[in-house]
Scaffold this motif. Sequence first.
Motif, short mmCIF file in Angstrom:
data_model
loop_
_atom_site.label_atom_id
_atom_site.label_comp_id
_atom_site.label_asym_id
_atom_site.label_seq_id
_atom_site.Cartn_x
_atom_site.Cartn_y
_atom_site.Cartn_z
N GLN A 37 0.25 6.50 -13.44
CA GLN A 37 0.20 7.40 -12.28
C GLN A 37 1.44 7.25 -11.42
OE1 GLN A 37 -3.45 6.66 -10.16
NE2 GLN A 37 -4.73 7.56 -11.76
N TYR A 38 1.90 6.01 -11.21
CA TYR A 38 3.14 5.81 -10.43
C TYR A 38 4.30 6.53 -11.10
CZ TYR A 38 0.71 1.57 -8.66
OH TYR A 38 -0.18 0.67 -8.13
N GLN A 75 -2.97 3.60 -3.07
CA GLN A 75 -3.01 2.55 -4.09
C GLN A 75 -2.46 1.25 -3.51
OE1 GLN A 75 -4.21 2.61 -7.10
NE2 GLN A 75 -4.28 4.75 -7.71
N GLU A 127 2.59 -4.79 -11.67
CA GLU A 127 1.14 -4.99 -11.68
C GLU A 127 0.88 -6.21 -12.56
OE1 GLU A 127 -1.29 -3.68 -10.00
OE2 GLU A 127 -0.15 -2.07 -9.05
N HIS A 158 0.85 -1.20 0.00
CA HIS A 158 0.00 0.00 0.00
C HIS A 158 0.88 1.25 0.00
CE1 HIS A 158 -3.86 -2.01 0.62
NE2 HIS A 158 -3.13 -2.91 1.24
N THR A 161 8.06 -1.79 -9.41
CA THR A 161 6.66 -2.13 -9.16
C THR A 161 6.22 -3.10 -10.25
OG1 THR A 161 5.64 -0.40 -10.54
CG2 THR A 161 6.18 0.20 -8.26
N HIS A 193 9.11 -0.05 -13.73
CA HIS A 193 7.74 -0.51 -13.60
C HIS A 193 7.47 -1.62 -14.61
CE1 HIS A 193 6.86 2.96 -11.06
NE2 HIS A 193 7.66 3.62 -11.89
N LYS A 219 -7.10 -0.57 -16.30
CA LYS A 219 -7.00 0.06 -14.98
C LYS A 219 -5.59 -0.06 -14.42
CE LYS A 219 -11.83 -0.37 -13.69
NZ LYS A 219 -12.82 -1.06 -12.86
N ASP A 220 -4.97 -1.22 -14.61
CA ASP A 220 -3.58 -1.38 -14.15
C ASP A 220 -2.62 -0.49 -14.92
OD1 ASP A 220 -4.08 -3.11 -12.09
OD2 ASP A 220 -3.15 -4.86 -13.03
N VAL A 231 -0.24 -1.83 -4.77
CA VAL A 231 0.63 -2.33 -5.83
C VAL A 231 0.71 -3.85 -5.65
CG1 VAL A 231 2.89 -2.17 -6.92
CG2 VAL A 231 1.96 -0.19 -5.69
N GLU A 286 -3.32 2.43 -16.18
CA GLU A 286 -3.51 3.78 -15.62
C GLU A 286 -2.81 3.93 -14.28
OE1 GLU A 286 -4.70 6.52 -17.02
OE2 GLU A 286 -4.95 5.34 -18.84
N LYS A 287 -2.88 2.88 -13.43
CA LYS A 287 -2.19 2.93 -12.14
C LYS A 287 -0.69 3.10 -12.34
CE LYS A 287 -3.01 -0.29 -9.07
NZ LYS A 287 -3.45 -1.52 -8.35
#
Length: 132
Positions: free
Chosen positions: A69-70, A16, A47, A12, A45, A80, A62-63, A18, A65-66
């Motif tokens: 954002q990271y 978010q 996902e 966390h 990270t 990533h 959605k992943d 991860v 976009e996450k």
Amino acid sequence: MNNNLRIFTEFHMEGQRVDLVIVEINPDLIWKESLEDCVIDIVATIEMKFKGQGVNDSPFYKDIEKVIQYINGWGVNTKHYLAFIQEKYFIKDEITSWLSDEQINSSKGKLVELYSYWDNETDESEWIVKEY
């Protein structure tokens, strides 16, 4: 233990969750603090998604976009990864990327996309790695 790296699942951070992170910790604090409180750097990270053919594509997007954002928020120096397996048949020539051209350009040098699907012609699984 020489590099003081640890792996966390369901990490966390900033509201978010991860799926998986690789972190560097401060070894001087591990006996005094919670291990999560010893993190000094997030190295990577990841996902991950595994979905069957009947699931729509929204969890994958959605992943993405996450992770964007990271990258834009705090992870410019972090590597990533997106790891997607979709048990769905595709035509090989139609497969390019889960990311838009804009997302690819904004994540240059920071993102690796790993994905798998079933090839419609060969009935074999295909595994693709793209580093941006």
